[in-house]
Design a protein around this motif. Structure first.
Motif, short mmCIF file in Angstrom:
data_model
loop_
_atom_site.label_atom_id
_atom_site.label_comp_id
_atom_site.label_asym_id
_atom_site.label_seq_id
_atom_site.Cartn_x
_atom_site.Cartn_y
_atom_site.Cartn_z
N GLN A 221 28.20 17.40 39.64
CA GLN A 221 29.27 16.59 39.05
C GLN A 221 28.93 16.23 37.60
OE1 GLN A 221 29.87 12.22 39.81
NE2 GLN A 221 31.49 13.05 41.11
N GLY A 230 33.68 18.47 35.25
CA GLY A 230 33.51 19.63 36.12
C GLY A 230 32.71 19.26 37.36
N GLU A 231 32.89 20.08 38.41
CA GLU A 231 32.10 19.93 39.63
C GLU A 231 31.77 21.31 40.18
OE1 GLU A 231 33.03 15.97 41.95
OE2 GLU A 231 34.94 16.96 41.47
N PRO A 232 31.21 22.18 39.34
CA PRO A 232 30.94 23.56 39.79
C PRO A 232 29.83 23.59 40.83
CG PRO A 232 29.99 23.18 37.62
CD PRO A 232 30.80 21.96 37.94
N SER A 266 28.29 27.40 36.56
CA SER A 266 29.61 27.90 36.17
C SER A 266 30.25 28.64 37.33
CB SER A 266 29.44 28.84 34.96
OG SER A 266 30.66 29.44 34.63
N LYS A 272 37.21 24.19 39.33
CA LYS A 272 35.89 23.54 39.40
C LYS A 272 35.48 22.94 38.07
CE LYS A 272 35.14 24.65 43.72
NZ LYS A 272 35.28 23.59 44.73
N GLY A 273 36.26 23.17 37.02
CA GLY A 273 35.87 22.65 35.72
C GLY A 273 34.63 23.35 35.21
N GLN A 274 33.82 22.66 34.40
CA GLN A 274 32.65 23.31 33.82
C GLN A 274 31.56 22.29 33.54
OE1 GLN A 274 35.92 24.22 32.36
NE2 GLN A 274 35.84 22.01 32.00
N LEU A 280 34.49 25.25 28.31
CA LEU A 280 35.90 24.81 28.26
C LEU A 280 36.56 25.32 26.97
CD1 LEU A 280 38.33 23.22 29.28
CD2 LEU A 280 37.32 21.14 28.32
#
Lengths: 331, 331
Positions: A221, A230-232, A266, A272-274, A280
């Motif tokens: 997180q 992000g939460e990859p 990633s 999942k964002g980054q 981004l």
């Protein structure tokens, strides 16, 4: 087992065992004065450290004290060798697409890795002190491992058995300085800041089913100024840590206390964002033709946390503020 | 002043002062137990070390012993940070011409530098133990410096005042592995072996007029199997060491004990020969269309020496034999 290094007068700090709930810690310098010592002498220290962890969790350590992440160095405050990979191929693919770069040949066959500065890691709450805010201040949320000695020529399987600790880290990067250094072929020097670590290092068994095939199979997180960035997931790592280690060990013996990083976490799924700003920005360039999200500025805060399905923060939180270096006199 | 670290049970060795004629040495662990300690505490140690050097040269140290370079580690046996430049532009020009590479932009403006493994330097007479003789085993004769702490943002002039020691080194390189790593932009990891150092580190004043503008103005004599391979001059270094240090210090504070290398010493005059095999091979490619000189094979020996106009070897001799690593079991 959970370990940390409390800040002290000495650059290597004071080794402590941290309770499972992270509320308490106990000084274990009678077993190992520093984390480096524990790693250098793992065979003779680890059982005693484990026994201490058990008695601390059982409430049987009267000399324990409150644990606070404000007072920690990195779990290993400095390392003779710090090697950071780029093991999430999705990150490289996005960069290539955004910047119209030629793909790196065999990137799925040989792990990308650069050697960084391990002489003075940052603690979890230490400021990111930068020389110039125009350097493109970025973070990279990564998993890492700290190993025992591994001879030259070791297999990935052998390397896996020598991973002693798993850590969470922020690989501070200066994006405006990276492209010139990459073009030279000599790798990143000016383009990397000091690396910061979450307060607690875990032995792999502490991760249970979330440690699989040399990967941390949990979301990382990332928040920027308190907002989710992000939460990859760690499981999309193309190479396991053991494969990175074996790659490096092909031509060099690895000393106990060497630290390996995963590169920015990633995922292919955009939802999942980054874990870094540049990724981004790359997505924005691909979508809109230009980046929109700025890099970090004075007083911005980035934080990293890994929370298991039971809601427990496993490594403690990294939370760092960006600040400009005050010029010294006569330098 | 001349300093060395004798081999001991400890990876940091035993610090000694070596006499001007290199015949005798005296244990100075009562002043500084290790070279790293001396560098961390230079302000408080250096006068006492100098006094010891004087009394040793005056024959007033009854506890001195015979100095032999067989028994030395590197003067600083391991370093928290090892940064190797490529400061002789002639070397890069030849490589570009031979391999038809695009010139590196602004190579005359920004010093090229990669971060290497400082976790376990080799002593002057230690074997070069390689994983595979097909890796293109090469040497690189270089000068280096070891510095005191230097804050982020320091000027080259300030950095010059913080150079504590000058050293002679062999940057062992695996040429077959270099091009792939350079193309990634991440720099050398597999392509570099452990770095070996001549027995003796000199304070800059010891070089007298041969230390000028952050450069060692003397020829570096390189022999392969006893035959002269090159005697290039240090003064053709395009950047001084202080300029390399200031370049790196732009975005990171430098800790005491950080080691900086010059890159292979290289001269425009072909009569000076060269300090690495790959440079001779590049000249052969340019002249004949193909390289002729092979890389190092089993039991070949390379040596490096710097001799002043009075015939004195200043750093002692590096002399290393190539040998293949014996595979360990169960790795």
């Amino acid at each position: 087992m959970k370990l940390a290094s409390l800040k002290s007068e000495h650059p290597d700090g004071t080794l402590v065992i941290v309770s499972h709930d992270q509320a308490r810690c106990v000084d274990v310098t009678d077993i190992a004065p520093t984390m480096q010592f524990a790693l250098d002498n793992w065979a003779s220290c680890s059982e005693a450290l484990k026994a201490k962890y058990k008695s601390l969790n059982d409430g049987l350590e009267p000399n324990s004290s409150t644990f606070t992440s404000q007072s920690t160095y990195a779990p290993l405050p400095r390392s003779w060798q710090w090697l950071d990979g780029s093991l999430f191929l999705n990150h490289g693919h996005l960069m290539q697409q955004a910047f119209h770069l030629d793909p790196i040949a065999d990137a799925d066959k040989y792990p990308l890795v650069y050697q960084g500065a391990g002489d003075s890691f940052l603690g979890a709450k230490d400021d990111i002190v930068v020389a110039d805010l125009k350097h493109g201040i970025d973070f990279e949320g990564e998993f890492g491992v700290i190993v025992d000695a591994i001879p030259m020529g070791s297999s990935a399987e052998y390397a896996l058995s020598k991973i002693r600790l798993v850590v969470l880290l922020n690989d501070i990067s200066y994006r405006a300085l990276g492209p010139r250094e990459m073009k030279t072929g000599f790798g990143f020097v000016q383009a990397k800041g000091p690396t910061a670590f979450a307060p607690i290092a875990l032995t792999p068994d502490e991760l249970g089913e979330h440690w699989q095939n040399g990967r941390v199979c949990l979301p990382l997180q990332v928040k920027r100024n308190g907002q989710i960035f992000g939460e990859p997931l760690g499981q999309e790592m193309h190479f396991g840590f053991h494969e990175l280690i074996a790659h490096v060990a092909q031509t060099r013996p690895i000393k106990a206390g060497t630290v390996f990083g995963s590169g920015t976490v990633s995922n292919a799924d955009p939802a999942k964002g980054q874990a870094c700003i540049s990724e981004l920005r790359a997505k924005e360039m691909i979508q809109h033709g230009a980046p929109q999200t700025p890099f970090m500025q004075q007083d911005e805060v980035v934080s990293f946390n890994v929370i298991d399905p039971n809601g427990n923060s496993l490594f403690g939180v990294i939370e760092q503020r960006v600040t400009l270096s005050l010029a010294s006199e006569n330098i």
